[in-house]
Write an enzyme that holds these catalytic residues in place. Structure first.
Site, mmCIF file in Angstrom:
data_model
loop_
_atom_site.group_PDB
_atom_site.id
_atom_site.type_symbol
_atom_site.label_atom_id
_atom_site.label_comp_id
_atom_site.label_asym_id
_atom_site.label_seq_id
_atom_site.Cartn_x
_atom_site.Cartn_y
_atom_site.Cartn_z
ATOM 1 N N HIS A 48 -49.624 27.486 -41.596
ATOM 2 C CA HIS A 48 -49.088 29.097 -42.414
ATOM 3 C C HIS A 48 -47.772 29.321 -41.817
ATOM 4 O O HIS A 48 -47.454 29.437 -40.655
ATOM 5 C CB HIS A 48 -50.164 29.954 -41.843
ATOM 6 C CG HIS A 48 -51.516 29.700 -42.454
ATOM 7 N ND1 HIS A 48 -52.084 29.639 -43.777
ATOM 8 C CD2 HIS A 48 -52.692 29.324 -41.615
ATOM 9 C CE1 HIS A 48 -53.267 29.166 -43.705
ATOM 10 N NE2 HIS A 48 -53.804 29.047 -42.626
ATOM 11 N N GLU A 153 -64.144 24.441 -39.952
ATOM 12 C CA GLU A 153 -64.153 25.630 -40.753
ATOM 13 C C GLU A 153 -64.536 25.669 -42.074
ATOM 14 O O GLU A 153 -63.836 26.428 -43.026
ATOM 15 C CB GLU A 153 -62.467 26.438 -40.672
ATOM 16 C CG GLU A 153 -61.702 25.266 -40.798
ATOM 17 C CD GLU A 153 -60.013 25.482 -40.556
ATOM 18 O OE1 GLU A 153 -59.996 26.948 -40.244
ATOM 19 O OE2 GLU A 153 -59.203 24.730 -40.511
ATOM 20 N N ASP A 179 -61.668 31.273 -41.421
ATOM 21 C CA ASP A 179 -62.028 30.367 -42.792
ATOM 22 C C ASP A 179 -63.404 29.912 -42.471
ATOM 23 O O ASP A 179 -63.885 29.637 -43.482
ATOM 24 C CB ASP A 179 -60.952 29.111 -42.558
ATOM 25 C CG ASP A 179 -59.457 29.478 -43.063
ATOM 26 O OD1 ASP A 179 -59.576 30.306 -43.571
ATOM 27 O OD2 ASP A 179 -58.799 28.737 -42.737
#
Length: 255
Positions: A48, A153, A179
């Site tokens: 990210h 996740e 997640d």
């Protein structure tokens, strides 16, 4: 030579290692900021945000010089940077969205040298102080100097967690809290009983197969209930600290 001994000592301690993720701070100085604040390690988050391999190389080599472990989180099991993060000085790799035993095995194939995997042998690397070693010594020392974590996740990853944990060459299971809750159809409900049970199932799989267990994105007040046996905790990231701390300071001054 490297921080592998220091890392191993922390892994064998009952005290969990507490780290920070860098999402926007990609300079070597970030290592000293994190170490000065008392963190035990940092993660350069390339899943990210804008940080990439160039930032990882700078932060990771600074971490080696400062005896401060730097991990890398890549984009996923099919990332082309799986082994490259180790070539650039990372001492640990976190791979998100590992949903099957096949993906776990592919990660090992990419990141471990033969016979366990099929990683290509690079030139001298910073993790080994760029030492000129025989291929035999290089592969042995390089493999021992790093750790690989698979992130669980999703519902699929949870279903396959025992098989994933059993893969030789995977050292740790890490939960991506938000997640995982999202993948179980419980977006934002990290305190839900189903999410708590999933944490226990993942931690149990890690313990059964002799692997470490870590968490990311878990609020501090849930550590005791959700992750009492975690040996690695990514407590926060640079953006949360800047925004949260800045907002508190502005509110204090305005009051």
């Amino acid at each position: 030579m490297t921080n592998s001994l220091d890392t191993e000592q922390k892994q064998n301690s009952d005290t969990p290692r507490i780290g920070i993720a860098f999402c926007i701070l990609g300079r070597p100085e970030a290592v000293l900021l994190a170490r000065g604040a008392g963190f035990d390690f940092a993660v350069v988050d390339m899943e990210h945000g804008p940080l990439g391999m160039d930032a990882l190389g700078q932060v990771a080599t600074a971490g080696l010089a400062a005896n401060f472990p730097v991990w890398a989180r890549v984009g996923g099991p099919r990332s082309g940077d799986l082994a490259r993060v180790f070539d650039c000085g990372a001492t640990g790799l976190i791979v998100p969205h590992v949903d099957s035993v096949a993906e776990a095995r592919e990660i090992v194939r990419a990141c471990r040298f033969a016979p366990l995997g099929g990683r290509s042998i690079p030139g001298p690397i910073p993790t080994l102080d760029y030492a000129l070693l025989s291929a035999l010594d290089f592969c042995d020392q390089a493999d021992r100097a790093v750790s690989i974590a698979a992130m669980i996740e999703s519902a699929a990853g949870l279903e396959a967690v025992d098989e994933i944990a059993a893969v030789d060459g995977i050292d740790m299971l890490v939960i991506g809290t938000n997640d995982l809750a999202d993948g179980l159809g419980l977006r934002g409900q990290v305190e839900h009983a189903t999410v708590l049970a999933a944490f226990g199932r993942i931690a149990g799989a890690a313990a059964r197969h002799g692997k470490e267990f870590g968490v990311m994105g878990l609020p501090p007040h849930l550590i005791a209930s959700h992750a009492p046996g975690a040996t690695l905790i990514v407590a926060t990231n640079d953006t949360n600290l800047l925004v949260g701390g800045g907002a508190q300071e502005v509110a204090r001054l305005r009051s």
